[in-house]
Design an enzyme around this catalytic site. Sequence first.
Site, mmCIF file in Angstrom:
data_model
loop_
_atom_site.group_PDB
_atom_site.id
_atom_site.type_symbol
_atom_site.label_atom_id
_atom_site.label_comp_id
_atom_site.label_asym_id
_atom_site.label_seq_id
_atom_site.Cartn_x
_atom_site.Cartn_y
_atom_site.Cartn_z
ATOM 1 N N GLN A 5 -7.072 35.132 3.652
ATOM 2 C CA GLN A 5 -7.008 36.564 3.310
ATOM 3 C C GLN A 5 -5.766 36.930 2.502
ATOM 4 O O GLN A 5 -5.517 38.104 2.267
ATOM 5 C CB GLN A 5 -7.153 37.425 4.564
ATOM 6 C CG GLN A 5 -5.993 37.390 5.537
ATOM 7 C CD GLN A 5 -6.317 38.136 6.822
ATOM 8 O OE1 GLN A 5 -7.074 37.650 7.656
ATOM 9 N NE2 GLN A 5 -5.763 39.324 6.994
ATOM 10 N N SER A 50 3.667 48.309 11.412
ATOM 11 C CA SER A 50 3.032 47.220 10.683
ATOM 12 C C SER A 50 3.983 46.036 10.709
ATOM 13 O O SER A 50 5.203 46.217 10.635
ATOM 14 C CB SER A 50 2.799 47.645 9.222
ATOM 15 O OG SER A 50 2.591 46.508 8.415
ATOM 16 N N SER A 51 3.436 44.835 10.798
ATOM 17 C CA SER A 51 4.305 43.649 10.785
ATOM 18 C C SER A 51 5.075 43.593 9.469
ATOM 19 O O SER A 51 6.174 43.061 9.398
ATOM 20 C CB SER A 51 3.470 42.385 10.963
ATOM 21 O OG SER A 51 2.697 42.505 12.139
ATOM 22 N N GLY A 69 -7.148 47.792 14.879
ATOM 23 C CA GLY A 69 -6.399 49.025 14.670
ATOM 24 C C GLY A 69 -6.975 49.833 13.514
ATOM 25 O O GLY A 69 -7.437 49.273 12.513
ATOM 26 N N HIS A 114 -0.188 46.442 18.322
ATOM 27 C CA HIS A 114 -1.000 45.371 18.905
ATOM 28 C C HIS A 114 -1.095 45.541 20.430
ATOM 29 O O HIS A 114 -2.137 45.297 21.028
ATOM 30 C CB HIS A 114 -0.383 44.002 18.618
ATOM 31 C CG HIS A 114 -0.309 43.640 17.167
ATOM 32 N ND1 HIS A 114 0.860 43.632 16.457
ATOM 33 C CD2 HIS A 114 -1.274 43.259 16.293
ATOM 34 C CE1 HIS A 114 0.629 43.268 15.213
ATOM 35 N NE2 HIS A 114 -0.670 43.035 15.079
HETATM 36 O O1 PAF Z 1 -5.554 42.789 11.056
HETATM 37 C C1 PAF Z 1 -5.201 41.597 11.148
HETATM 38 O O2 PAF Z 1 -4.172 41.263 11.752
HETATM 39 C C2 PAF Z 1 -6.040 40.533 10.479
HETATM 40 O O3 PAF Z 1 -6.568 40.967 9.272
HETATM 41 C C3 PAF Z 1 -7.143 39.959 11.399
HETATM 42 C C4 PAF Z 1 -8.159 41.027 11.756
HETATM 43 C C5 PAF Z 1 -6.519 39.397 12.658
HETATM 44 C C6 PAF Z 1 -7.885 38.828 10.665
HETATM 45 O O4 PAF Z 1 -7.020 37.806 10.295
#
Ligand code: PAF
EC number: 6.3.2.1
Length: 275
Positions: free
Chosen positions: A58, A182-183, A144, A34
């Site tokens: 999502q 990755s988180s 990313g 990030h």
């Molecule tokens: O990649 C992410 O962290 C998420 O899918 C995003 C693009 C912030 C949308 O919630």
Amino acid sequence: MQIIRAGEDVTAVRRALRGTLALVPTMGALHAGHLRLVQEAKRQAERVAATIFVNPLQFGPDEDLGRYPRQEARDLRLLEEAGCDLLWLPGAGDLYPDGFATSVSVTGISERWEGEARPGHFAGVATVVAKLLIAVAPDVALFGEKDFQQLAVIRRMVRDLSLPVEIVGVPTVRDEDGLALSSRNAYLSDEERARSVALPRALAEAAEAIRGGRAVEGALAEGRGRLLEAGFSGIDYFALVDAASLEPLTEVRAEMRLIVAAVIGPTRLIDNFPV
Ligand code: PAF
């Protein structure tokens, strides 16, 4: 860094902002990947805004929405240190008011790979990203390449809706052993973390083999075999695709990408490599 919290008016703050603006949308639990986006954002525009919102739309019903890592104080410090000018932390009510009934669905490119494994995921991503882009109205937005299909879906959505923003993809940041940051790596036990290195290694070997003229199917089968040997319990896909359309390829083309999603312990990891 100016912070706009749930219930506050992001549009008024945006209007008062002078100069070009780059946006880095995130779900928090920030890592060096990030921060690379923020760094690149600073090169792209005079001001940088970020958002942190763990977007319920999502996540599938059996996914990790409830336990997704949340580290707000740390995230704020990291963004401040990285030189972010503006941070918006919307609440669910800001983005999805009572009775919210609209969904942005990108057909075709959303339907394969992650879309097959995670029904509804990309509609959730496209909907929230459309809302963030409309509310913040940046000149540029950065995502990313780690989520390669997400980037392709967002590019398609922005073109289709004629949103006046440039989408920039930023290369994946990896740990020293090659595992993509990755988180969700936070879910891995020490042993799973050690075994996970097989993922980038299998991709690198397959990329090398295909580049060296090996038949695509053979290289992919070998890559899958390596993951199973390393202790991955399932492979959703390990495929060679066209880098723009994400259609599967059995023969080499100019712009290709290797993509993979595989499960280790309770955790599903995704990654991709250029070929
Ligand atoms: O990649 C992410 O962290 C998420 O899918 C995003 C693009 C912030 C949308 O919630």
